[in-house]
Design a protein around this motif. Sequence first.
Motif, PDB file in Angstrom:
ATOM      1  N   ALA A   1       1.649  -6.950   4.807  1.00 38.83           N
ATOM      2  CA  ALA A   1       1.300  -6.587   6.180  1.00 38.83           C
ATOM      3  C   ALA A   1       2.076  -7.440   7.178  1.00 38.83           C
ATOM      4  O   ALA A   1       2.558  -6.936   8.202  1.00 38.83           O
ATOM      5  CB  ALA A   1      -0.200  -6.746   6.393  1.00 38.83           C
ATOM      6  N   ALA A   2       2.223  -8.718   6.883  1.00 43.58           N
ATOM      7  CA  ALA A   2       2.927  -9.623   7.793  1.00 43.58           C
ATOM      8  C   ALA A   2       4.400  -9.247   7.917  1.00 43.58           C
ATOM      9  O   ALA A   2       4.982  -9.307   9.015  1.00 43.58           O
ATOM     10  CB  ALA A   2       2.790 -11.065   7.308  1.00 43.58           C
ATOM     11  N   GLN A   3       5.013  -8.842   6.801  1.00 48.25           N
ATOM     12  CA  GLN A   3       6.419  -8.448   6.827  1.00 48.25           C
ATOM     13  C   GLN A   3       6.634  -7.232   7.725  1.00 48.25           C
ATOM     14  O   GLN A   3       7.562  -7.180   8.523  1.00 48.25           O
ATOM     15  CB  GLN A   3       6.905  -8.139   5.406  1.00 48.25           C
TER      16      GLN A   3
ATOM     17  N   ALA B   1       3.236   0.404  -0.445  1.00 41.37           N
ATOM     18  CA  ALA B   1       2.487  -0.529  -1.291  1.00 41.37           C
ATOM     19  C   ALA B   1       1.182  -0.954  -0.626  1.00 41.37           C
ATOM     20  O   ALA B   1       0.169  -1.145  -1.308  1.00 41.37           O
ATOM     21  CB  ALA B   1       3.340  -1.755  -1.600  1.00 41.37           C
ATOM     22  N   TYR B   2       1.204  -1.073   0.701  1.00 35.26           N
ATOM     23  CA  TYR B   2       0.017  -1.554   1.415  1.00 35.26           C
ATOM     24  C   TYR B   2      -0.958  -0.424   1.730  1.00 35.26           C
ATOM     25  O   TYR B   2      -2.160  -0.533   1.470  1.00 35.26           O
ATOM     26  CB  TYR B   2       0.451  -2.250   2.704  1.00 35.26           C
ATOM     27  N   VAL B   3      -0.441   0.663   2.277  1.00 35.65           N
ATOM     28  CA  VAL B   3      -1.299   1.782   2.670  1.00 35.65           C
ATOM     29  C   VAL B   3      -1.624   2.692   1.490  1.00 35.65           C
ATOM     30  O   VAL B   3      -2.791   3.022   1.240  1.00 35.65           O
ATOM     31  CB  VAL B   3      -0.634   2.605   3.796  1.00 35.65           C
ATOM     32  N   GLY B   4      -0.602   3.115   0.756  1.00 37.76           N
ATOM     33  CA  GLY B   4      -0.820   4.042  -0.358  1.00 37.76           C
ATOM     34  C   GLY B   4      -1.666   3.445  -1.458  1.00 37.76           C
ATOM     35  O   GLY B   4      -2.676   4.015  -1.871  1.00 37.76           O
ATOM     36  N   ASP B   5      -1.267   2.265  -1.918  1.00 41.31           N
ATOM     37  CA  ASP B   5      -2.042   1.609  -2.976  1.00 41.31           C
ATOM     38  C   ASP B   5      -3.422   1.216  -2.476  1.00 41.31           C
ATOM     39  O   ASP B   5      -4.409   1.252  -3.219  1.00 41.31           O
ATOM     40  CB  ASP B   5      -1.303   0.367  -3.480  1.00 41.31           C
TER      41      ASP B   5
ATOM     42  N   ALA C   1      10.774 -13.319  -0.155  1.00 37.82           N
ATOM     43  CA  ALA C   1      10.137 -12.011  -0.293  1.00 37.82           C
ATOM     44  C   ALA C   1      10.205 -11.524  -1.732  1.00 37.82           C
ATOM     45  O   ALA C   1       9.257 -10.929  -2.252  1.00 37.82           O
ATOM     46  CB  ALA C   1      10.793 -11.000   0.641  1.00 37.82           C
ATOM     47  N   LYS C   2      11.324 -11.764  -2.385  1.00 39.36           N
ATOM     48  CA  LYS C   2      11.451 -11.383  -3.791  1.00 39.36           C
ATOM     49  C   LYS C   2      10.381 -12.068  -4.635  1.00 39.36           C
ATOM     50  O   LYS C   2       9.742 -11.452  -5.493  1.00 39.36           O
ATOM     51  CB  LYS C   2      12.844 -11.763  -4.327  1.00 39.36           C
ATOM     52  N   GLY C   3      10.185 -13.355  -4.366  1.00 40.43           N
ATOM     53  CA  GLY C   3       9.196 -14.108  -5.134  1.00 40.43           C
ATOM     54  C   GLY C   3       7.783 -13.611  -4.889  1.00 40.43           C
ATOM     55  O   GLY C   3       6.985 -13.507  -5.834  1.00 40.43           O
ATOM     56  N   GLU C   4       7.445 -13.306  -3.634  1.00 33.33           N
ATOM     57  CA  GLU C   4       6.105 -12.810  -3.303  1.00 33.33           C
ATOM     58  C   GLU C   4       5.821 -11.489  -4.015  1.00 33.33           C
ATOM     59  O   GLU C   4       4.741 -11.303  -4.599  1.00 33.33           O
ATOM     60  CB  GLU C   4       5.967 -12.630  -1.793  1.00 33.33           C
ATOM     61  N   LEU C   5       6.768 -10.574  -3.951  1.00 31.45           N
ATOM     62  CA  LEU C   5       6.557  -9.262  -4.569  1.00 31.45           C
ATOM     63  C   LEU C   5       6.552  -9.355  -6.091  1.00 31.45           C
ATOM     64  O   LEU C   5       5.814  -8.627  -6.759  1.00 31.45           O
ATOM     65  CB  LEU C   5       7.628  -8.272  -4.097  1.00 31.45           C
ATOM     66  N   ALA C   6       7.372 -10.238  -6.633  1.00 29.22           N
ATOM     67  CA  ALA C   6       7.369 -10.429  -8.086  1.00 29.22           C
ATOM     68  C   ALA C   6       6.009 -10.948  -8.543  1.00 29.22           C
ATOM     69  O   ALA C   6       5.492 -10.541  -9.599  1.00 29.22           O
ATOM     70  CB  ALA C   6       8.475 -11.405  -8.494  1.00 29.22           C
ATOM     71  N   GLY C   7       5.425 -11.827  -7.736  1.00 27.54           N
ATOM     72  CA  GLY C   7       4.099 -12.342  -8.068  1.00 27.54           C
ATOM     73  C   GLY C   7       3.046 -11.251  -8.040  1.00 27.54           C
ATOM     74  O   GLY C   7       2.169 -11.192  -8.912  1.00 27.54           O
ATOM     75  N   LEU C   8       3.123 -10.362  -7.033  1.00 27.67           N
ATOM     76  CA  LEU C   8       2.190  -9.241  -6.966  1.00 27.67           C
ATOM     77  C   LEU C   8       2.371  -8.310  -8.156  1.00 27.67           C
ATOM     78  O   LEU C   8       1.393  -7.799  -8.712  1.00 27.67           O
ATOM     79  CB  LEU C   8       2.392  -8.469  -5.661  1.00 27.67           C
ATOM     80  N   ALA C   9       3.632  -8.100  -8.563  1.00 25.13           N
ATOM     81  CA  ALA C   9       3.893  -7.241  -9.717  1.00 25.13           C
ATOM     82  C   ALA C   9       3.272  -7.831 -10.975  1.00 25.13           C
ATOM     83  O   ALA C   9       2.662  -7.116 -11.789  1.00 25.13           O
ATOM     84  CB  ALA C   9       5.401  -7.055  -9.899  1.00 25.13           C
ATOM     85  N   ALA C  10       3.410  -9.144 -11.141  1.00 20.00           N
ATOM     86  CA  ALA C  10       2.831  -9.808 -12.316  1.00 20.00           C
ATOM     87  C   ALA C  10       1.310  -9.661 -12.326  1.00 20.00           C
ATOM     88  O   ALA C  10       0.694  -9.446 -13.388  1.00 20.00           O
ATOM     89  CB  ALA C  10       3.220 -11.283 -12.322  1.00 20.00           C
TER      90      ALA C  10
ATOM     91  N   ARG D   1      -1.883  -9.483  -0.750  1.00 19.28           N
ATOM     92  CA  ARG D   1      -1.096  -8.439  -0.088  1.00 19.28           C
ATOM     93  C   ARG D   1      -0.961  -8.669   1.416  1.00 19.28           C
ATOM     94  O   ARG D   1      -0.309  -7.879   2.103  1.00 19.28           O
ATOM     95  CB  ARG D   1      -1.702  -7.064  -0.365  1.00 19.28           C
ATOM     96  N   GLU D   2      -1.574  -9.737   1.924  1.00 16.41           N
ATOM     97  CA  GLU D   2      -1.407 -10.059   3.336  1.00 16.41           C
ATOM     98  C   GLU D   2       0.069 -10.269   3.679  1.00 16.41           C
ATOM     99  O   GLU D   2       0.505  -9.996   4.801  1.00 16.41           O
ATOM    100  CB  GLU D   2      -2.197 -11.321   3.695  1.00 16.41           C
TER     101      GLU D   2
END
Length: 236
Positions: A151-153, A112-116, A53-62, A147-148
Amino acid sequence: MMYGSADSAPGSPGPSAGPSTAVIDLLGLLAYAELVAFFRLSDDAELAPTLGAKGELAGLAATEYTHYARVRDRLVELGADPEEAMTPFTGPLDAWHDRTKPETWLESLVKAYVGDGLAGDFYREIAESADEDTRALARTVLSESGREFIAAQVRDAVENDPPLAGRLSLWARRLVGEALSQAQIVATSRVELAALLVSGEGEDEAGSGDLASVSRMFAKLTDAHNARLEAMGLNG
């Protein structure tokens, strides 16, 4: 710094053939939104419970930072100062984030999913009445690809603990309410930007399409919001 005349049609060149105030405002808003999203997702990545999860979110941040850089560079190309263009929007966006601070990691994911997502839908609708280059840039930087995972998380968490659905649904509604409140502040203070909402194609010369355009926009925003809630396993 002077741009196109405020009296010229939003999204069209002013007498000096430069970018309109509305376009600079839109790009300034997008740039700051993307920059803040980078910081927020980076913080969320630190709180993630697993390395995956850390890696997925870090990728989205990048990705968000890359989008910010593209908008910033476009502002420079248009002869605008990026910091100057972003400044009018720091107050409303910071206020929204201050009022919607997540208390849990799942709340941060819903934000992050709804607001953004809601904000991105709103910005895309504004951009549709801007020039072709601005529309194309907005569509690129506001892409929700990747960002799927978010939602899955949330969906998995709700399936494992059904009572979470009600609490997270209430949280999602709060996010929307606060977002609409801040959008009104922006629209009131930046009239040229707000004018893009009612300057789309299909209006007659008297502008009687204004109300219909706004109604269609909110219908689309509502449909997209409900689809995101469904993807997370939440109720509207």
